[in-house]
Design an enzyme around this catalytic site. Structure first.
Site: not given
Ligand SMILES: NC(=O)c1ccc[n+]([C@@H]2O[C@H](COP(=O)([O-])OP(=O)(O)OC[C@H]3O[C@@H](n4cnc5c(N)ncnc54)[C@H](OP(=O)(O)O)[C@@H]3O)[C@@H](O)[C@H]2O)c1
Length: 311
Positions: A219, A232, A236
């Protein structure tokens, strides 16, 4: 030079699709029939929606002119999905957000997706939408034994993955560290760090014999910090350090990289950015940049801290 159709994955477009350049092409994809540029602008539907339509066999030739005589979408669809040489991609957190968008992108490209997430409901939806050779399992990546069973089964049915994407993560509601409930702290550490470690421990032994790439989602908060998201940030930064050390340990032919995906309008972003999240790209739009970037990673990238282009 040829370009990939973001709807069906056909790899011989002669002009870059508008989604990649912001202007230009109105070429009709000779495989799925989607008219780039014109469809994007006039019909307001996403590539993901067009892709669904194409996969259901419902895509019409998107022009008043007659389709070419050799336009046989059903045969072309069968030829593209799945196809020889497809990569096997293990993807955690495929039920929502970035992971879901990547699952849609990769399947449309003819890659084989091995996905997991906790939500039984979303996993059932993915299973009915994408049958074999794709494989979707409801599991918690923080549960070491469940990840072990998953990796063992997949290694038998599909072989070692070519790409292991540790995307699953959680974020605690915004608060100064001392006000975050202990259960939220444990969950964040367990999913974001231990979950990543679990898949690496259980997939790497099979991957070691044949090469592959491990991508650990980091991130901007894995390289900088902000208030109210300290735990968080800590996870990361841990992912970045873990990836650097792992890269030094991996046998020849394997690579580990940390990837900052950028800022994407997902449930996670809404949790920390509130209503400001809508100003950021949607996951399907993001996946059109992230997907090709992930597929192009090789063992030469070992140890790099990368950003999705345009992040
Ligand atoms: N969105 C952003 O702007 C952003 C920025 C920087 C980094 N990131 C990183 O990008 C990645 C994706 O983020 P996102 O924004 O798509 O998050 P999100 O919308 O909250 O989706 C997270 C996904 O992870 C799954 N998950 C969570 N806990 C889990 C567990 N214990 N076991 C298996 N699956 C699990 C959730 O599904 P279930 O609830 O069905 O388990 C969901 O499919 C993450 O690593 C996040 O830290 C995102």
């Amino acid at each position: 030079m040829s370009y990939t159709c973001p709807v069906c994955g056909f790899q011989k477009l002669t002009e870059p699709p508008r989604s990649l350049t912001g202007g230009g092409s109105s070429e009709i994809c000779p495989s799925c029939g989607y008219q780039h540029g014109v469809d994007d602008d006039d019909k307001g539907r996403s590539h993901a929606a067009a892709r669904d339509e194409w996969k259901r066999g419902g895509m019409k030739w998107q022009s008043k002119s007659a389709p070419p005589k050799n336009w046989k979408p059903a045969e072309q669809l069968a030829a593209v999905l799945p196809r020889d040489g497809a990569k096997v991609i293990a993807l955690t957190g495929c039920t929502r957000g970035c992971g879901r968008a990547l699952a849609e992108f990769f399947t449309a490209q003819g890659q084989v997706v091995i996905g997991c997430g906790r939500s039984e409901k979303h996993i059932a939806e993915l299973r009915s939408k994408f049958g074999p050779p794709h494989d979707f399992t409801a599991l918690d990546v923080a549960d070491d034994e469940a990840v072990h069973r998953w990796a063992e089964r997949i290694t038998v049915t599909h072989g070692a993955p070519d790409l292991l994407i540790n995307n699953a993560a959680v974020i605690a509601p915004n608060a100064p560290l001392w006000k975050v409930p202990v259960a939220e702290i444990s969950a964040t550490l367990n999913v974001n760090i231990a979950g990543t470690v679990n898949t690496i421990r259980h997939f790497v032994p099979a991957m070691a014999g044949r090469g592959g790439v491990i991508v650990n989602f980091s991130s901007g908060w894995g390289r900088g910090t902000s208030p109210d998201v300290a735990i968080y940030c800590a996870t990361k930064w841990a992912v970045e350090g873990l990836t650097q050390a792992l890269a030094q340990e991996l046998p020849h032919g394997l690579a580990a990289v940390a990837l900052n995906p950028g800022i994407i309008d997902t449930e996670m972003l809404r949790s920390c950015f509130g209503s400001g999240a809508v100003n950021h790209p949607k996951p399907d739009e993001w996946a059109e940049r992230a997907g090709p970037f992930l597929l192009a990673l090789t063992a030469k990238d070992n140890g790099r801290s990368l950003d999705v282009p345009g992040a």
